[in-house]
Each structure stands twice: as structure tokens, then as C-alpha cells.
Motif scaffolding. Sequence first.
Motif, mmCIF file in Angstrom:
data_model
loop_
_atom_site.group_PDB
_atom_site.id
_atom_site.type_symbol
_atom_site.label_atom_id
_atom_site.label_comp_id
_atom_site.label_asym_id
_atom_site.label_seq_id
_atom_site.Cartn_x
_atom_site.Cartn_y
_atom_site.Cartn_z
ATOM 1 N N ALA A 90 0.954 -1.109 -0.065
ATOM 2 C CA ALA A 90 0.241 0.009 -0.083
ATOM 3 C C ALA A 90 0.732 1.260 -0.011
ATOM 4 O O ALA A 90 0.587 2.217 -0.827
ATOM 5 C CB ALA A 90 -0.832 -0.124 1.276
ATOM 6 N N LEU A 91 2.064 1.375 0.768
ATOM 7 C CA LEU A 91 2.733 2.504 0.976
ATOM 8 C C LEU A 91 3.562 2.530 -0.521
ATOM 9 O O LEU A 91 3.730 3.675 -0.883
ATOM 10 C CB LEU A 91 3.843 2.384 2.081
ATOM 11 C CG LEU A 91 3.290 2.473 3.447
ATOM 12 C CD1 LEU A 91 4.276 2.452 4.461
ATOM 13 C CD2 LEU A 91 2.692 3.865 3.545
ATOM 14 N N GLY A 92 3.649 1.434 -1.221
ATOM 15 C CA GLY A 92 4.817 1.604 -2.462
ATOM 16 C C GLY A 92 3.942 2.041 -3.228
ATOM 17 O O GLY A 92 4.140 3.194 -4.289
ATOM 18 N N ALA A 93 2.447 1.700 -3.499
ATOM 19 C CA ALA A 93 1.693 2.128 -4.553
ATOM 20 C C ALA A 93 1.499 3.590 -4.297
ATOM 21 O O ALA A 93 1.297 4.346 -5.221
ATOM 22 C CB ALA A 93 0.332 1.486 -4.418
ATOM 23 N N LEU A 94 1.216 4.068 -3.144
ATOM 24 C CA LEU A 94 0.838 5.385 -2.638
ATOM 25 C C LEU A 94 1.962 6.311 -3.020
ATOM 26 O O LEU A 94 1.920 7.466 -3.656
ATOM 27 C CB LEU A 94 0.668 5.715 -1.322
ATOM 28 C CG LEU A 94 0.081 6.841 -0.554
ATOM 29 C CD1 LEU A 94 -1.350 7.304 -1.239
ATOM 30 C CD2 LEU A 94 -0.165 6.996 0.772
ATOM 31 N N LEU A 95 3.226 5.722 -2.936
ATOM 32 C CA LEU A 95 4.422 6.609 -3.240
ATOM 33 C C LEU A 95 4.659 6.806 -4.678
ATOM 34 O O LEU A 95 4.951 7.909 -5.262
ATOM 35 C CB LEU A 95 5.459 6.100 -2.557
ATOM 36 C CG LEU A 95 5.747 6.340 -1.007
ATOM 37 C CD1 LEU A 95 7.009 5.435 -0.718
ATOM 38 C CD2 LEU A 95 5.826 7.692 -0.749
ATOM 39 N N ILE A 96 4.269 5.720 -5.490
ATOM 40 C CA ILE A 96 4.288 5.926 -6.746
ATOM 41 C C ILE A 96 3.359 6.865 -7.375
ATOM 42 O O ILE A 96 3.385 7.679 -8.227
ATOM 43 C CB ILE A 96 4.051 4.565 -7.467
ATOM 44 C CG1 ILE A 96 5.264 3.504 -7.123
ATOM 45 C CG2 ILE A 96 3.665 4.576 -8.928
ATOM 46 C CD1 ILE A 96 5.147 2.065 -7.951
ATOM 47 N N GLY A 97 2.173 6.863 -6.685
ATOM 48 C CA GLY A 97 0.988 7.808 -7.352
ATOM 49 C C GLY A 97 1.270 9.327 -6.868
ATOM 50 O O GLY A 97 1.186 10.258 -7.722
ATOM 51 N N MET A 98 2.128 9.299 -5.704
ATOM 52 C CA MET A 98 2.285 10.657 -5.328
ATOM 53 C C MET A 98 3.655 11.110 -5.920
ATOM 54 O O MET A 98 3.658 12.472 -6.472
ATOM 55 C CB MET A 98 2.776 10.601 -3.898
ATOM 56 C CG MET A 98 1.470 10.669 -2.935
ATOM 57 S SD MET A 98 0.275 12.369 -2.891
ATOM 58 C CE MET A 98 -0.686 11.515 -1.678
ATOM 59 N N ALA A 99 4.697 10.315 -6.219
ATOM 60 C CA ALA A 99 5.819 10.686 -6.962
ATOM 61 C C ALA A 99 5.694 11.309 -8.344
ATOM 62 O O ALA A 99 6.255 12.243 -8.864
ATOM 63 C CB ALA A 99 6.867 9.702 -7.024
ATOM 64 N N ALA A 100 4.680 10.608 -8.924
ATOM 65 C CA ALA A 100 4.401 11.030 -10.526
ATOM 66 C C ALA A 100 3.236 12.011 -10.338
ATOM 67 O O ALA A 100 3.103 12.789 -11.440
ATOM 68 C CB ALA A 100 3.790 9.853 -11.323
#
Length: 283
Positions: A90-100
Motif C-alpha cells: 500500500a505504501l509503495g503504490a501510494l508513493l508511486i502515485g504521489m511521486a508522479a
Amino acid sequence: MTRREGVTVRQNADAAGSGRPRRPWVALVLLGVPVLVALLGPWPAGDASSARDALPSQPPGAGHPLGTDVLGRDVLWLVLHGGGSVLGSALGALLIGMAAGVPLGLLAAGPRRGLDETVMRGLDLLLAFPGLLVLMTLAAAGHRDWYWLVTVAGVLQIPAVARLVRGAALAPGTRTVVEALRMQGRGWAYIHLRHLARELAAPLATDAGGRFTVVLYLLASANFLGLGLPVSSPDWAVLIERNSDTLFTQPAAVLVPAGLLTALCVGGNLLVDRVLARRRRGR
């Protein structure tokens, strides 16, 4: 009631509200318990050998405090080992969404109208795809590894994050300050990394709390449907799916991981709300 009396009543209500006892520990407990289980659980749980060699779907008893699952594995051992994949994914997917999403939102909020249309219309196409349908198509194509699941779940969050950032950056008050800073000769780094970062911190934090729940729900649904992790995984969502048929005979195998997932979602949102409320009171 006169206007002055109305003001007095409102002030008294505000004072009573500010003196109302607040319970931030509720959010900390709800969030802290599943996080601690996910991070520290594998240490006291021992190796996999302690979770085998038992009858399937046994109720809690000696040697198995939470009973066993449909494969005869110790539920307590599975719960202690299953939170890492939930939290990390969940944190990994959230970071991907935020980073892009954040850079794309700032890019769309720039002075170039054509660039704004290009970025946002492209993201609108991505926004049209249902999350579970994309994950089902991905699984049908043979891409069932966890990193595919996390990457696609993160990419699906980009349009919503970008729209939030663009809307906040184009707010009238924000644009006025940005134009004033440009007239003063401030550079791109000062405007975006200092002023806009401070203005976007609160809405992004609020969105991150709710979006964490969305991502967690999407990943848990995918694992529940067998689109992600293998059926032997101790992941909490997989445990719920594998033991759903034994809910009434061995409820701990379903209710314990379900409770931890619920506490993780609710606790995260409550904590973000508490932090933002304290920040507003401090202004």
C-alpha cells in the motif's frame, strides 16, 4: 436574539468546543497496532515450521491461540507474518502515485495552456480505466507478481493526485501569491519547492490518508480475488479469502486479519484528521 447575543453564544460554543477533551490516542492505537504487528510481528513468531503439522480449521486452543486455517497453519503465525506485504504494498503504490502525480499537477498548473490540456486529457484517459478491471487484465496476461500489482495500483492513483495538485495550485489566492513572487524575481525552485510545497502540504496529507485506504482496498480486493499474491501467502487479505468458508466454525482466521485491515484504514484517516485539526488551531 440580538446580534451581540448571537456572537456571545457562538464564542461560548467555540470555547466549549476548544475545551472538549480530545482523544488522539484512539487514532494512534488503531493505526499503531496493525503497523507494529506488520513491522515487529515476524520476530517473535519464529520460523515456518512452528505453523505447520496441525489439523485444518481448528478453533483456538493449546498450541494455537488463534486456531488454524484451512491448510492447517497456525493463524497467529500467519497474522504476524502477513502485515508486511499489506503495509509495504500500500505504501509503495501510494508513493508511486504521489511521486508522479505531484509533478504532473504542478506542470499542468503552469502558465502554458496547451501543456495543461495535454497533461490533463492524457490523465483523463487513465482515469477512465476501472482499477480491478486493469488488475484482472494484467493477471490474465500472466503478470501476477507483486511488483506488477503495486506498480499498476500506483499508476492508477496518478490522475486523482495530479488533479488535486493542479486545483490547489490554480486556486485564486495561490495564483495571486505566485504572480507576486514572479514579479519579485523569485525563481522556479523558490516558488515550487518553498511556497507551493507549503500550500499543498495540507491537502496532500488529507488526500494521502484517504488515498491510502483506496489503495489498500484495491490491493486487498486483488489479493482476495486471487489476482496478486499466491494462495499460500500469509497476507491478511489472502487469509480472509482462503478462510471465508470457515467464518462460523473458525472465525478468528477471518475476523483477526479483517480487524487489522480495518484498524489500519480507520486509524490512518483519524490520525491525518487530528494532525490537520491541530495545525488549523495553531494558526
